[in-house]
Design an enzyme around this catalytic site. Sequence first.
Site, short mmCIF file in Angstrom:
data_model
loop_
_atom_site.label_atom_id
_atom_site.label_comp_id
_atom_site.label_asym_id
_atom_site.label_seq_id
_atom_site.Cartn_x
_atom_site.Cartn_y
_atom_site.Cartn_z
N PRO A 79 0.83 -1.21 0.00
CA PRO A 79 0.00 0.00 0.00
C PRO A 79 0.86 1.26 0.00
O PRO A 79 1.79 1.38 0.79
CB PRO A 79 -0.79 -0.11 1.31
N GLY A 81 0.49 5.61 -0.40
CA GLY A 81 -0.34 6.79 -0.58
C GLY A 81 0.27 7.70 -1.63
O GLY A 81 1.48 7.70 -1.84
N SER A 108 -3.83 2.15 -0.56
CA SER A 108 -3.77 2.95 0.66
C SER A 108 -5.01 3.83 0.73
O SER A 108 -5.36 4.50 -0.23
CB SER A 108 -2.52 3.81 0.63
N THR A 125 -2.52 -0.57 9.07
CA THR A 125 -1.11 -0.20 9.26
C THR A 125 -0.93 0.37 10.66
O THR A 125 -1.60 1.34 11.02
CB THR A 125 -0.70 0.83 8.19
N LYS A 215 -0.30 -4.55 9.57
CA LYS A 215 0.95 -4.22 8.86
C LYS A 215 1.88 -3.35 9.71
O LYS A 215 1.43 -2.38 10.34
CB LYS A 215 0.63 -3.47 7.57
N HIS A 239 8.08 -0.38 7.08
CA HIS A 239 7.56 0.72 6.26
C HIS A 239 8.64 1.20 5.27
O HIS A 239 8.73 2.39 4.95
CB HIS A 239 7.13 1.87 7.19
N SER A 271 9.91 -4.49 2.62
CA SER A 271 10.98 -3.57 2.98
C SER A 271 12.32 -4.01 2.44
O SER A 271 12.92 -4.97 2.95
CB SER A 271 11.08 -3.32 4.50
N GLY A 272 12.75 -3.34 1.40
CA GLY A 272 14.11 -3.54 0.88
C GLY A 272 14.24 -4.55 -0.24
O GLY A 272 15.35 -4.82 -0.71
N ARG A 274 14.57 -5.72 -3.74
CA ARG A 274 14.91 -5.07 -5.01
C ARG A 274 15.25 -6.07 -6.10
O ARG A 274 15.79 -5.69 -7.14
CB ARG A 274 16.10 -4.11 -4.82
C1 FMN Z 1 5.54 6.72 -1.52
C2 FMN Z 1 5.18 5.72 -0.44
C3 FMN Z 1 3.96 5.86 0.21
C4 FMN Z 1 3.60 4.92 1.19
N1 FMN Z 1 2.37 5.03 1.78
C5 FMN Z 1 1.96 4.07 2.65
C6 FMN Z 1 0.64 4.09 3.19
O1 FMN Z 1 -0.17 4.99 2.91
N2 FMN Z 1 0.29 3.10 4.04
C7 FMN Z 1 1.15 2.08 4.38
O2 FMN Z 1 0.79 1.20 5.14
N3 FMN Z 1 2.40 2.04 3.88
C8 FMN Z 1 2.83 2.99 3.03
N4 FMN Z 1 4.09 2.92 2.49
C9 FMN Z 1 4.99 1.81 2.86
C10 FMN Z 1 4.81 0.63 1.91
O3 FMN Z 1 3.56 0.01 2.06
C11 FMN Z 1 5.87 -0.46 2.15
O4 FMN Z 1 5.82 -0.87 3.49
C12 FMN Z 1 7.29 -0.02 1.82
O5 FMN Z 1 7.33 0.80 0.68
C13 FMN Z 1 8.13 -1.27 1.59
O6 FMN Z 1 9.46 -0.96 1.37
P1 FMN Z 1 10.15 -0.89 -0.09
O7 FMN Z 1 9.70 0.43 -0.65
O8 FMN Z 1 11.58 -0.94 0.24
O9 FMN Z 1 9.64 -2.06 -0.90
C14 FMN Z 1 4.48 3.86 1.53
C15 FMN Z 1 5.71 3.76 0.87
C16 FMN Z 1 6.07 4.66 -0.11
C17 FMN Z 1 7.38 4.49 -0.83
#
Ligand code: FMN
Length: 342
Positions: A79, A81, A108, A125, A215, A239, A271-272, A274
């Site tokens: 998710p 935003g 989100s 979350t 989450k 996150h 998370s992480g 790639r």
């Molecule tokens: C631009 C952006 C917006 C995000 N917004 C939300 C959100 O609204 N709710 C939420 O639970 N996580 C949010 N996240 C976290 C992601 O759900 C996720 O946990 C995270 O991006 C995973 O890590 P990664 O980017 O390294 O894959 C957001 C992440 C990014 C990059």
Amino acid sequence: MTSQIFSIDDARRIARQRLPRLMFDFIDGAAGNERAKGRNREALEALCLMPRVLVNVDQRSLSKRFLDRQWDYPFGIAPMGMCDLAWPNTDKHLATAAAKYNIPLSLSTMASRAEKVGYSALILTVDVPQVAPRLRDLRNGFSLPFRIGPRQFWDFATHPRWSLQTLFTRVPSLANVPTVGSQEKSFNRNAGRGLVDWNFLDRIRDRWPRKLIVKGVLSPDDAKRIQTAGADAIYVSNHGGRQLASAPPPIQMLPIIREAVGAEYPLLFDSGIRSGESVVKALALGADFVMLGRPFLYGSGAAGGEGVNAVTELLANEVSVTLAQLGQTDIEEIDRSIIIES
Ligand SMILES: Cc1cc2nc3c(=O)[nH]c(=O)nc-3n(C[C@H](O)[C@H](O)[C@H](O)COP(=O)(O)O)c2cc1C
């Protein structure tokens, strides 16, 4: 552009060139000194996998079952935003890709309409009791609604493709938050979040009849308590390093949480990640399903909908090639034995 995407890092590099800095930094940035974000990836990439030889791996299956559904790949879209900041219509492109490739999409939202609209699972979350300061956003003057001073104007003017397409589509806003867009009231990203506690979880559990996923869990003790509270799955995540700069990499906590909740309890992970190799590593260490956040936005920033598709296909191919190297034919059968324990 997609012809130049051979890795997630390629997508990131192209997105960085095409997006205004304000937008790229919002997507790419993390909390404080950004060490949590760096460690997430380093911890995954430090793990080694044992190649196996002379196995017939001609036919391989990447299809994975999670929460009563069969998906084509073992990964999905986390998710996020304000995705449309990555490129106009990103939310639509993500939804299209999710349908095309049969992978899960998390949307989100702060809306209370989720049950009526027909979502099959609610992700609560819980790792944002307060939005952490993201220094790049503070330095860039990132705010919603946009405040466009001379610096932001220059940023948009020097990235005309993003700016014009955004103007022709619509200026990104939070569709579920009506105050955004009005110049008097700006959206308070912290409103009410600190009140979310164990009682709140109980209330949500009572009211939400479908699957409930919690989450943002890193502590095995929290995981056990959430399991006892009746959540259907736990989503192990920090996150993407966007909340606590000193948070441990989730891949380090994953096997401990798996141990705490038992072999059968559904666990999601992000998370992480790639690469496809990292998807396989997370599955090996106890995840039932793996999500990615930024990589899909890098894809959209690099090449819109085609970029999202390119990232999905790239990851699927990497997972498949990894299975072949490991002498495995079925993603469902990945277990810890493929990890070289140090
Ligand atoms: C631009 C952006 C917006 C995000 N917004 C939300 C959100 O609204 N709710 C939420 O639970 N996580 C949010 N996240 C976290 C992601 O759900 C996720 O946990 C995270 O991006 C995973 O890590 P990664 O980017 O390294 O894959 C957001 C992440 C990014 C990059």
